[in-house]
Write a protein that holds these residues in place. Structure first.
Motif, PDB file in Angstrom:
ATOM      1  N   ILE A 187       0.845  -1.199   0.000  1.00 31.49           N
ATOM      2  CA  ILE A 187       0.000   0.000   0.000  1.00 31.49           C
ATOM      3  C   ILE A 187       0.881   1.250   0.000  1.00 31.49           C
ATOM      4  N   THR A 188       1.902   1.231   0.821  1.00 30.87           N
ATOM      5  CA  THR A 188       2.816   2.375   0.894  1.00 30.87           C
ATOM      6  C   THR A 188       3.488   2.614  -0.450  1.00 30.87           C
ATOM      7  N   ALA A 189       3.846   1.528  -1.130  1.00 34.49           N
ATOM      8  CA  ALA A 189       4.498   1.659  -2.433  1.00 34.49           C
ATOM      9  C   ALA A 189       3.580   2.308  -3.464  1.00 34.49           C
ATOM     10  N   ARG A 190       2.284   2.173  -3.277  1.00 32.20           N
ATOM     11  CA  ARG A 190       1.324   2.828  -4.174  1.00 32.20           C
ATOM     12  C   ARG A 190       1.005   4.246  -3.734  1.00 32.20           C
ATOM     13  N   GLY A 191       1.683   4.712  -2.702  1.00 28.95           N
ATOM     14  CA  GLY A 191       1.463   6.074  -2.239  1.00 28.95           C
ATOM     15  C   GLY A 191       0.343   6.214  -1.239  1.00 28.95           C
ATOM     16  N   GLY A 192      -0.115   5.104  -0.664  1.00 25.30           N
ATOM     17  CA  GLY A 192      -1.231   5.141   0.272  1.00 25.30           C
ATOM     18  C   GLY A 192      -0.801   4.934   1.708  1.00 25.30           C
ATOM     19  N   PRO A 194      -1.498   2.652   4.876  1.00 26.06           N
ATOM     20  CA  PRO A 194      -2.150   1.372   5.201  1.00 26.06           C
ATOM     21  C   PRO A 194      -3.326   1.514   6.157  1.00 26.06           C
ATOM     22  N   ASP A 195      -3.265   2.477   7.077  1.00 29.61           N
ATOM     23  CA  ASP A 195      -4.368   2.655   8.022  1.00 29.61           C
ATOM     24  C   ASP A 195      -5.592   3.292   7.381  1.00 29.61           C
ATOM     25  N   GLY A 196      -5.457   3.778   6.180  1.00 25.89           N
ATOM     26  CA  GLY A 196      -6.584   4.401   5.493  1.00 25.89           C
ATOM     27  C   GLY A 196      -7.304   3.451   4.558  1.00 25.89           C
TER      28      GLY A 196
END
Length: 601
Positions: A187-192, A194-196
């Motif tokens: 998720i982080t790699a997609r710019g997001g 994870p808690d969202g």
């Protein structure tokens, strides 16, 4: 319809006359509810001056088309469903085990040997699966399934859970720390953040057939992120869309939508179904926990549907009149596994197991009775005492009805194979209430009450009369008579014993006994095959279940005349119809396009 007539001077011989001077001849004996106990080896087809063994059910369907009044589209769908069911049956025959081996299997392993809904002719079609899909995803294939985990931005998904359970706690129980960290990194790699996001598993079939093509937009813009395959292996249960964890049986079962049609309906998950499940789990669990009869005497287990996620499709959500399957594409329900509730030495099997006969011709129930050391009648008494009182109490005391058919009831036995209690599952989608509010409904939130099906008491009584008596006991009586030597009439007397005992135990509920009238001389026949054969177009409705189950005529109620003394006792007080009373939260709501209520009856 196909109406057999006596087929000659031999007793038990029957025939069906069809157009074109075609006849089917067979030997059969009659059972309760108008059942036909047909000897399969005796069936012959007579046409064009020749009489040959009748081995092809599709030939019978073609011969009977005019009599049944089937249109060409309906006939084509019927043949498709029938052939797919035959293929599944052939796989079951190829892997059949003796009764003793079946009795040794665990709860999940037995799912690979169940034969499907006994009331439905077309009960394993799974229309939408390819042959390779059937090799991977059907219970009789007993293959490993690894769900695909995805994350959906919180604004595009809805998470619901029982009090005290949040997404973090749920994921901690379902995924190990390394897996969670790896998924979060994607998720982080997609710019997001994870808690969202709301995380959920997706059936691999649904991921390929629905998520990748139909959610392409959310996948492209990051609203939805693919996290990876589950590290745990799962196996499909009889409901197909419910998976049980093979590697970690203590983890939840997951119920996941599938874009396939099986036994009357498309097997998706609607928002109403997923959203109500944890709320109903909380309500029913509270009733059980505060009721000494259910908690301490019956010790009934309600396998809670503790959390759910709903993911509406961004376009189909704006098409309320689209066929219901387009509103049930993506979501998940997490359900407690039965293992968490078993005491040391206890065994769990779905009640449908009692209808199984092994490859050696011996019935599983005969094997269980022999292992218990009890007489057949005493074993059956223990079984019926475990099964009926908690279901009667939920119906009479709390006005709550659902569909406790053979796959939805888990029979729990002690170390000696004596039935002691039951667990009930898959009730979240099927709970139905009376059309007026009882005091016992007070703790059920009004918005949930407004979304549940509301039916007159004698319709709710079908949870016992149709789901259990006609839907399970009708077939069990034949097995009990052939394998245990207990005549059908004696079996129904055994069934009456716990019902009469319950009525004596709770005289303050006498008025309600009359509302539901379980001992009436007759009741409506739920005609699932009629609905399936003649409901062409039913599958494309926007509302999955607009009405109560299709009824056709009535059947004699064996409970009415099954008094142990041989006399018919007086029926309960309040024999007339339920007095009209207003619904507290407005008019009786129509059925939402959700759930499979009645499909198991």
């Amino acid at each position: 319809m196909l109406v057999p007539e006596p087929g000659g001077d031999l007793p038990g011989r029957w025939r069906i006359r069809l157009p074109g001077e075609v006849e089917y001849i067979f030997h059969a004996r009659r059972g309760g509810f108008g059942a036909w106990r047909v000897d399969p080896a005796s069936i012959r087809r007579r046409a064009d001056g020749r009489t040959v063994p009748a081995t092809d059910p599709t030939r019978l369907v073609l011969d009977a088309r005019e009599t049944l009044g089937l249109s060409a589209p309906a006939l084509a769908e019927l043949v498709r469903d029938l052939i797919a069911t035959q293929v599944a049956d052939a796989r079951l025959r190829a892997t059949a085990l003796p009764a003793a081996a079946l009795a040794d299997l665990g709860h999940e392993e037995l799912e690979a040997h169940q034969t499907g809904h006994p009331c439905l002719l077309l009960n394993k079609g799974r229309l939408g699966f390819s042959a390779s899909d059937a090799d991977r995803y059907t219970p009789e294939a007993a293959g490993d399934v690894r769900p695909v985990w995805i994350a959906v931005a919180a604004h595009a998904a809805r998470f619901t859970a029982v009090p005290g359970l949040d997404t973090t706690t749920l994921l901690d129980t379902e995924l190990d720390a390394d897996t969670r960290a790896g998924f979060a990194a994607r998720i982080t790699a997609r710019g997001g953040d994870p808690d969202g996001y709301v995380w959920l598993p997706v059936h691999p079939f649904q991921f390929d057939e629905v998520v990748r093509p139909l959610y392409a937009g959310p996948l492209a813009d990051g609203t939805m992120v693919v996290l990876g395959d589950s590290p745990d292996r799962y196996r499909p249960m009889q409901s197909i869309r419910t998976l049980t964890n093979v590697d970690r049986p203590d983890r939840h079962n997951v119920k996941l939508p599938l874009m396939i049609r099986n036994t009357l309906v498309w097997r998706g998950l609607s928002a109403a179904q997923t959203g109500c499940a944890p709320v109903l789990t909380t309500w029913l669990g509270g009733l059980r926990d505060t009721d000494p009869f259910l908690r301490d005497e019956c010790r009934v287990v309600l396998l809670g549907e503790v959390a759910s996620v709903t993911v509406p499709h961004p376009v189909y959500a704006e098409l309320p009149d689209a066929p219901y399957r387009w509103h049930e594409l993506l979501g998940a329900i997490w359900r407690e596994p039965v293992h968490r509730h078993l005491d040391p030495g206890e065994r769990a099997r779905t009640m449908a197991t009692l209808l199984l006969e092994g490859a050696d011709g011996r019935a599983v129930i005969a094997e269980l009775v022999a292992r218990s050391g009890l007489t057949a009648r005493d074993w059956l008494r223990a079984y019926l005492r475990a099964l009926l009182p908690p279901l009667l109490h939920l119906l009479y005391r709390y006005g709550a009805s659902f569909t406790p058919h053979g796959e939805n009831v888990v029979l729990i036995s002690d170390a000696a194979e004596v039935p002691t209690r039951i667990a009930v599952k898959d009730f979240g989608a099927d709970v139905e209430l009376l059309p007026f509010d009882l005091p016992e409904y007070a703790d059920l939130p009004a918005d949930t009450r407004a979304r549940l099906h509301r039916w007159p008491a004698r319709d709710l009584a079908h949870s016992i009369l149709s789901a259990i008596c006609a839907g399970h006991f009708r077939f069990l009586t034949d097995i009990v008579e052939r394998h245990l030597g207990v005549p059908e009439a004696d079996f129904w007397r055994l069934v009456r014993e716990p019902i009469d005992a319950y009525h004596r135990r709770f005289p303050e509920l006498a008025e309600r006994f009359g509302w539901f009238d379980l001992l009436a001389p007759e009741f409506g026949r739920v005609a699932l095959n009629r609905e399936q054969l003649f409901g062409f177009g039913f599958h494309d409705r926007a509302d999955r279940d607009a009405e109560f189950d299709v009824m056709h005529g009535t059947v004699a109620n064996p409970l009415h005349t099954a008094a142990p003394t041989g006399t018919v006792p007086p029926r309960p007080v309040a024999d007339g119809p339920v007095p009209p009373r207003p619904v507290a939260d407005g008019p009786v709501p129509p059925r939402p396009a959700s759930g499979d209520a009645g499909r198991g009856r």
